[in-house]
Design a protein around this motif. Sequence first.
Motif, PDB file in Angstrom:
ATOM      1  N   LEU A   1      52.882  37.000  68.687  1.00  0.00           N
ATOM      2  CA  LEU A   1      52.937  37.148  67.230  1.00  0.00           C
ATOM      3  C   LEU A   1      53.823  36.050  66.666  1.00  0.00           C
ATOM      4  O   LEU A   1      55.020  36.005  66.968  1.00  0.00           O
ATOM      5  CB  LEU A   1      53.502  38.528  66.859  1.00  0.00           C
ATOM      6  N   PRO A   2      53.284  35.149  65.864  1.00  0.00           N
ATOM      7  CA  PRO A   2      54.095  34.064  65.312  1.00  0.00           C
ATOM      8  C   PRO A   2      55.293  34.597  64.533  1.00  0.00           C
ATOM      9  O   PRO A   2      55.233  35.669  63.929  1.00  0.00           O
ATOM     10  CB  PRO A   2      53.116  33.317  64.397  1.00  0.00           C
ATOM     11  N   PRO A   3      56.397  33.837  64.516  1.00  0.00           N
ATOM     12  CA  PRO A   3      57.629  34.331  63.887  1.00  0.00           C
ATOM     13  C   PRO A   3      57.544  34.470  62.373  1.00  0.00           C
ATOM     14  O   PRO A   3      58.394  35.129  61.776  1.00  0.00           O
ATOM     15  CB  PRO A   3      58.672  33.278  64.286  1.00  0.00           C
ATOM     16  N   ASN A   4      56.545  33.865  61.740  1.00  0.00           N
ATOM     17  CA  ASN A   4      56.454  33.976  60.284  1.00  0.00           C
ATOM     18  C   ASN A   4      55.689  35.203  59.825  1.00  0.00           C
ATOM     19  O   ASN A   4      55.442  35.377  58.630  1.00  0.00           O
ATOM     20  CB  ASN A   4      55.827  32.716  59.676  1.00  0.00           C
ATOM     21  N   ALA A   5      55.304  36.083  60.769  1.00  0.00           N
ATOM     22  CA  ALA A   5      54.626  37.318  60.380  1.00  0.00           C
ATOM     23  C   ALA A   5      55.563  38.148  59.507  1.00  0.00           C
ATOM     24  O   ALA A   5      56.722  38.373  59.868  1.00  0.00           O
ATOM     25  CB  ALA A   5      54.230  38.113  61.621  1.00  0.00           C
ATOM     26  N   PRO A   6      55.108  38.613  58.361  1.00  0.00           N
ATOM     27  CA  PRO A   6      55.998  39.391  57.499  1.00  0.00           C
ATOM     28  C   PRO A   6      56.365  40.722  58.126  1.00  0.00           C
ATOM     29  O   PRO A   6      55.551  41.348  58.817  1.00  0.00           O
ATOM     30  CB  PRO A   6      55.171  39.583  56.217  1.00  0.00           C
ATOM     31  N   ALA A   7      57.601  41.150  57.909  1.00  0.00           N
ATOM     32  CA  ALA A   7      58.024  42.455  58.406  1.00  0.00           C
ATOM     33  C   ALA A   7      57.245  43.549  57.685  1.00  0.00           C
ATOM     34  O   ALA A   7      56.875  43.408  56.524  1.00  0.00           O
ATOM     35  CB  ALA A   7      59.517  42.635  58.181  1.00  0.00           C
ATOM     36  N   VAL A   8      56.977  44.617  58.395  1.00  0.00           N
ATOM     37  CA  VAL A   8      56.326  45.781  57.783  1.00  0.00           C
ATOM     38  C   VAL A   8      57.305  46.946  57.872  1.00  0.00           C
ATOM     39  O   VAL A   8      57.911  47.191  58.918  1.00  0.00           O
ATOM     40  CB  VAL A   8      54.984  46.107  58.474  1.00  0.00           C
ATOM     41  N   THR A   9      57.484  47.648  56.775  1.00  0.00           N
ATOM     42  CA  THR A   9      58.433  48.748  56.719  1.00  0.00           C
ATOM     43  C   THR A   9      57.794  49.933  56.008  1.00  0.00           C
ATOM     44  O   THR A   9      56.794  49.789  55.303  1.00  0.00           O
ATOM     45  CB  THR A   9      59.710  48.346  55.963  1.00  0.00           C
TER      46      THR A   9
END
Length: 607
Positions: free
Chosen positions: A454-462
């Motif tokens: 998973l690339p590091p720029n994937a947005p966090a999901v909360t």
Amino acid sequence: MSTPASLPISLPTDPHSYAGSSPIRAHHLALDLTVDFESRTLAGSATWHLAPSVAATEVVFDTRDLTIEKVEHIDETGQALETAFSLDAPDPTLGQALRVPLAPGTTALRVHYHTAPTAAALQWLLPAQTAGSQPFLFTQSQAILARTWLPCQDSPGIRFTYEARVRVPAHLLALMSAENPQQLNATGAYHFRMSQPIPAYLMALAVGDLVFAPLSNRTGIYAEPATLPVATHEFADLEHMVAAAEELYGPYRWERYDLLVLPPSFPFGGMENPRLTFVTPTILAGDRSLTSLVAHELAHSWSGNLVTNTTWNDFWLNEGFTVYFERRIMEHLYGREYADMLQVLGRAALHHTIAEIGVASPDTHLHLALAGRDPDEGLTEIAYEKGCSLLLTLEALIGRPRLDTFIKEYFARFSFQAMDTATFLHYLRAELLDKEPGLEDRLQLAAWVDGPGLPPNAPAVTSHRFELVDDALARLKSGTSPITLRADTAEWSSHEWVYFLQGLPPTLTAGQLETLETAFHFTTSGNAEILTAWFPHTIRAEYAAAAPALEKFLRHVGRRKFLVPLYRALIARPDGAARAWAIYKEARPNYHSVATGTLDALLAARP
């Protein structure tokens, strides 16, 4: 609408279809079959109408374990003449190429054949394996199993229309991925028509003691009589789902959208067969909490059925868009907080899959290289959740309105066409990325498509609702009695309960599990998602009170998503392999070949 002239015409070779390289394509099928429950076979003929070609000297079809009785040429006048044919040496995954030389003036070929009782796409159920007292048949053609029940050009990049005549026992109803009857025909003869072109993996047939209930003027439910009342309650929002999907990404193009609730041996949550989605009864939770699966299959009416991956290496183009679309539908219907829970659970499943496959594995790329392997190996959370995460990243960079416009135009422009990764990337750049300098670099497109993990720029999901679950878990860890938590958990959905169970430490003792069971009654839950999250704890702790329910679940439910983690948990125990094999030996006849193919390998080292 045709492909824009600015796009390259990309027709990659399909490594999973002999017919993918055929010099001539079939564009219409006339199928004539008799369903025989006693012999567990389909028998009849497939007449393929051919696209004109001046250069072709033969036509190639995919087959696997079919008995080809004879092949006939059909000329412009409709006259049929038997002709020679040949079958290549069989491959255990791909089957055999059926090759038929073409005579001048041939407009169609008729293949007379019958299936094997062990055809991988077909599951024949005894009355005891259904909700009633009648036998049942259903097909599962994805990914390359259509060739086990009809000779076809079994590549997702090849589309055709079809008509069919199907004869079944007079007391049973037949349905297909086509225009369907809503009442029993006393003769047992049914006629079907699919006027929109589809690939072979969307061919579907079901036969059983089925009844129909309409939900709106274009939606309804087919199910066994005992299941229908529960199903109609569970799927009451179906028309609202279709309307929400249309509002997002354009008109529904398939006329009707009906659901068929199958017996529990169905190996998947759902299958997006056009006009007639097949669904598992394990989503009949009683509270409509698992209907996001239906939203997923509905979304396939655009992503997958309308615009289809050219090969199974491009599978993410079907599933990544579909997961993103599914969650937009659920947000539209039930709010952002509900959709956020689905995103968090999906991201957790993605991380688990990456860890399981290996963070550096090429199988964690979006664009896969599956040549030489069963494409079923590519049906993992990578295509689904990593594909969705790419779209979430793009949404974060350009905003929802621009992304929605792009997706809506994409579906409209490429309707009833195939799409491969290279062509999609060209289109994405032309329509979005190249119009904003630096956008592709910020997106890190290459890392997503052809890079691992998973690339590091994937947005966090909360999820706010899951934060409340985290609070309950923390209180439980600090010594709060589970019974004290009951008031706070009274309104939890199945998603919150699954998140709760996944958040429990893996070191709980049988005594601690008994305390949880007393408070929340997990073992007797009718919710398959909750049971599948609960049983691994009971297996690890050897919580004997849950053992009968676990074994009943494994013998009754055939959904691969549930079976694999539970069998894995069993064989991880010191004496678990023997127990797992004993259960599997009894349960295996209830499972579809899609499930047994995975589980046979998992349990190969049986005692």
